[in-house]
Design an enzyme around this catalytic site. Structure first.
Site, PDB file in Angstrom:
ATOM      1  CD1 TRP A  32      -3.066  -1.081   0.421  1.00  0.00           C
ATOM      2  CD2 TRP A  32      -2.027  -2.227   2.031  1.00  0.00           C
ATOM      3  NE1 TRP A  32      -3.805  -2.209   0.687  1.00  0.00           N
ATOM      4  CE2 TRP A  32      -3.201  -2.927   1.668  1.00  0.00           C
ATOM      5  CE3 TRP A  32      -1.204  -2.763   3.026  1.00  0.00           C
ATOM      6  CZ2 TRP A  32      -3.574  -4.131   2.261  1.00  0.00           C
ATOM      7  CZ3 TRP A  32      -1.594  -3.960   3.623  1.00  0.00           C
ATOM      8  CH2 TRP A  32      -2.764  -4.636   3.231  1.00  0.00           C
TER       9      TRP A  32
ATOM     10  CG  HIS B 208      -6.577   0.394   3.544  1.00  0.00           C
ATOM     11  ND1 HIS B 208      -6.113  -0.807   3.960  1.00  0.00           N
ATOM     12  CD2 HIS B 208      -6.042   1.296   4.426  1.00  0.00           C
ATOM     13  CE1 HIS B 208      -5.339  -0.664   5.026  1.00  0.00           C
ATOM     14  NE2 HIS B 208      -5.278   0.612   5.322  1.00  0.00           N
TER      15      HIS B 208
ATOM     16  NE  ARG C  80      -4.513   0.803  -2.238  1.00  0.00           N
ATOM     17  CZ  ARG C  80      -5.022  -0.385  -2.087  1.00  0.00           C
ATOM     18  NH1 ARG C  80      -4.594  -1.371  -2.849  1.00  0.00           N
ATOM     19  NH2 ARG C  80      -5.925  -0.605  -1.165  1.00  0.00           N
TER      20      ARG C  80
ATOM     21  CD  GLN D 175     -10.204   0.030  -0.513  1.00  0.00           C
ATOM     22  OE1 GLN D 175     -10.203   0.330   0.680  1.00  0.00           O
ATOM     23  NE2 GLN D 175      -9.285  -0.752  -1.047  1.00  0.00           N
TER      24      GLN D 175
ATOM     25  CB  VAL E  45      -8.509 -10.094   8.406  1.00  0.00           C
ATOM     26  CG1 VAL E  45      -9.449  -8.915   8.315  1.00  0.00           C
ATOM     27  CG2 VAL E  45      -7.717 -10.275   7.121  1.00  0.00           C
TER      28      VAL E  45
ATOM     29  CB  ALA F 123     -13.200  -5.930   8.609  1.00  0.00           C
TER      30      ALA F 123
HETATM   31  C1  FA5 Z   1      -7.433  -3.492   1.040  1.00  0.00           C
HETATM   32  O1  FA5 Z   1      -7.357  -2.326   0.718  1.00  0.00           O
HETATM   33  C2  FA5 Z   1      -7.941  -3.930   2.385  1.00  0.00           C
HETATM   34  N1  FA5 Z   1      -8.071  -2.759   3.241  1.00  0.00           N
HETATM   35  C3  FA5 Z   1      -9.256  -4.654   2.213  1.00  0.00           C
HETATM   36  C4  FA5 Z   1      -9.698  -5.331   3.451  1.00  0.00           C
HETATM   37  C5  FA5 Z   1     -10.564  -4.703   4.329  1.00  0.00           C
HETATM   38  C6  FA5 Z   1      -9.247  -6.612   3.753  1.00  0.00           C
HETATM   39  C7  FA5 Z   1     -10.967  -5.334   5.481  1.00  0.00           C
HETATM   40  C8  FA5 Z   1      -9.646  -7.243   4.894  1.00  0.00           C
HETATM   41  C9  FA5 Z   1     -10.501  -6.607   5.744  1.00  0.00           C
HETATM   42  P1  FA5 Z   1      -6.725  -4.392  -1.323  1.00  0.00           P
HETATM   43  O2  FA5 Z   1      -5.484  -3.599  -1.439  1.00  0.00           O
HETATM   44  O3  FA5 Z   1      -6.694  -5.769  -1.868  1.00  0.00           O
HETATM   45  O4  FA5 Z   1      -7.192  -4.514   0.194  1.00  0.00           O
HETATM   46  O5  FA5 Z   1      -7.916  -3.572  -1.997  1.00  0.00           O
HETATM   47  C10 FA5 Z   1      -9.266  -3.948  -1.861  1.00  0.00           C
HETATM   48  C11 FA5 Z   1      -9.988  -3.855  -3.193  1.00  0.00           C
HETATM   49  O6  FA5 Z   1      -9.811  -2.561  -3.753  1.00  0.00           O
HETATM   50  C12 FA5 Z   1      -9.439  -4.792  -4.253  1.00  0.00           C
HETATM   51  O7  FA5 Z   1     -10.020  -6.058  -4.120  1.00  0.00           O
HETATM   52  C13 FA5 Z   1      -9.877  -4.106  -5.519  1.00  0.00           C
HETATM   53  O8  FA5 Z   1     -11.242  -4.359  -5.795  1.00  0.00           O
HETATM   54  C14 FA5 Z   1      -9.741  -2.654  -5.157  1.00  0.00           C
HETATM   55  N2  FA5 Z   1      -8.458  -2.103  -5.637  1.00  0.00           N
HETATM   56  C15 FA5 Z   1      -7.232  -2.272  -5.116  1.00  0.00           C
HETATM   57  N3  FA5 Z   1      -6.320  -1.554  -5.786  1.00  0.00           N
HETATM   58  C16 FA5 Z   1      -6.969  -0.902  -6.763  1.00  0.00           C
HETATM   59  C17 FA5 Z   1      -6.601   0.014  -7.782  1.00  0.00           C
HETATM   60  N4  FA5 Z   1      -5.346   0.429  -7.928  1.00  0.00           N
HETATM   61  N5  FA5 Z   1      -7.553   0.480  -8.619  1.00  0.00           N
HETATM   62  C18 FA5 Z   1      -8.830   0.102  -8.446  1.00  0.00           C
HETATM   63  N6  FA5 Z   1      -9.261  -0.731  -7.510  1.00  0.00           N
HETATM   64  C19 FA5 Z   1      -8.348  -1.244  -6.666  1.00  0.00           C
END
Ligand code: FA5
Length: 325
Positions: free
Chosen positions: A154, A168, A194, A208, A251, A293
């Site tokens: 991240w 996030h 990001r 999100q 988690v 979550a």
């Molecule tokens: C998270 O950000 C965690 N905070 C999610 C989480 C919450 C896990 C609570 C457990 C408990 P991640 O980096 O995988 O996880 O991002 C979550 C979702 O955001 C991804 O599955 C995707 O749908 C979306 N996402 C991630 N990066 C991008 C991006 N660069 N552009 C668009 N959508 C994105």
């Protein structure tokens, strides 16, 4: 020049004036500071007393007459001007009206609203958190200390040493737990940021929707049930979803949910049971409370739902794209 002669010339000159400029010139010639009549009035002081009274009276009468004449002539000119303008600008009440073009909601706003309605009906409260976060809420409190390798997943835009654009919506979990006692169920939709290369399914800013449910016996089965409910109601009964084990420091255990998109699996969200350290950071006793979550990518859902093949279109400001919604 005596008063009678002056009167004659002045009157004829005013009558001759063809426009406001001529008229103003004539006014200056007779009534101006250096005008003819003004000169007569000034010269009164040097005249004998009885002449002073007589000529004075006549000159003052002429002055009022001239002023009245100038005024009426000026009004006449103004009326003419107005009439001419009105003729030019005539309003055609039979002309067809101009179309007012109506806008529409951005597809991301629409999707967010639909998601909020579904979760609302499942008893979730809608919460918002700040987009500029502290390192503590975005990382440390979520069980990601300074040297933890997960920080590399991240990377973000830092604002000085302690502040950053949140990567996030998970920091809202902590902020909410700090101030509320369980049981509760909330969602927290919003923008995240990001520092990464963009492509058809990755943006540097996207949306999100965080979910958090805490109670005495909230389980992974509840998580699965709620997510399936949500995704089916939003995307239709026919969608294909798969759950797979995954890792997020906040988690334990963790899962990822994918959906079938253009023949390949697209990652939609991360989820899991809230880590005991995270409950502690939120001021809750992990021996007493437990919960799940999740964090779902709103943009990715919108891409599937509205059949959009490039996430960057959402932020392009291109009206040809936006008008389709
Ligand atoms: C998270 O950000 C965690 N905070 C999610 C989480 C919450 C896990 C609570 C457990 C408990 P991640 O980096 O995988 O996880 O991002 C979550 C979702 O955001 C991804 O599955 C995707 O749908 C979306 N996402 C991630 N990066 C991008 C991006 N660069 N552009 C668009 N959508 C994105």
């Amino acid at each position: 020049m005596n008063i009678a002669e002056l009167k004659k010339i002045a009157f004829s000159e005013i009558e001759k004036a063809k426009n406001p400029e001529d008229l103003e010139k004539a006014r200056k010639t007779y009534l101006g500071r250096k005008g003819e009549l003004t000169a007569v009035l000034r010269s009164l002081a040097e005249r004998p007393a009885e002449e002073k009274i007589r000529v004075g009276k006549e000159a003052n009468r002429l002055k009022s007459e001239l002023e009245a004449l100038f005024e009426s002539k000026k009004t006449a000119f103004e009326k003419e001007l107005l009439a001419a303008a009105a003729k030019k600008e005539r309003i055609d009440i039979t002309a067809p009206g101009k179309k007012v073009s109506r806008g529409s909601s951005h597809p991301l706003s629409r999707l967010r609203k639909e998601a909020e309605d579904i979760f609302g009906s499942l008893g979730f409260e809608i919460i918002e958190g700040p987009e500029v976060e502290t390192e503590y809420y975005n990382f440390d409190a979520l069980n990601i200390p300074a040297e933890h390798p997960a920080r590399e997943m991240w990377d973000t835009f830092w604002l000085g040493k302690k502040f950053l654009m949140r990567t996030h919506t998970s920091p809202v979990q902590i902020r909410y737990m700090e101030k509320h006692n369980p049981p509760f169920r909330i969602i927290a939709p919003g923008r995240v940021f990001r520092h990464e290369a963009t492509d058809a399914s990755h943006e540097i800013q996207f949306n999100q929707l965080e979910g958090l449910m805490v109670g005495k016996d909230v389980s992974l089965a509840d998580l699965k049930g709620i997510l399936e409910q949500f995704l089916r109601r939003l995307m239709g009964e026919k969608i294909q979803i798969r759950f797979k084990p995954s890792y997020f420091p906040f988690v334990e255990p963790g899962v990822e949910v994918d959906m079938l998109w253009n023949g390949r699996w697209l990652e939609m969200l991360g989820a899991g049971m809230v880590h005991p350290n995270v409950l502690r950071a939120g001021g809750l006793n992990p021996n007493e409370w437990q919960g799940f979550a999740f964090g779902v990518g709103i943009d990715r859902l919108a891409m599937l739902k509205y059949k959009i093949d490039d996430i960057r279109l959402f932020y392009s400001g291109d009206l040809r794209f936006l008008r389709q919604f």
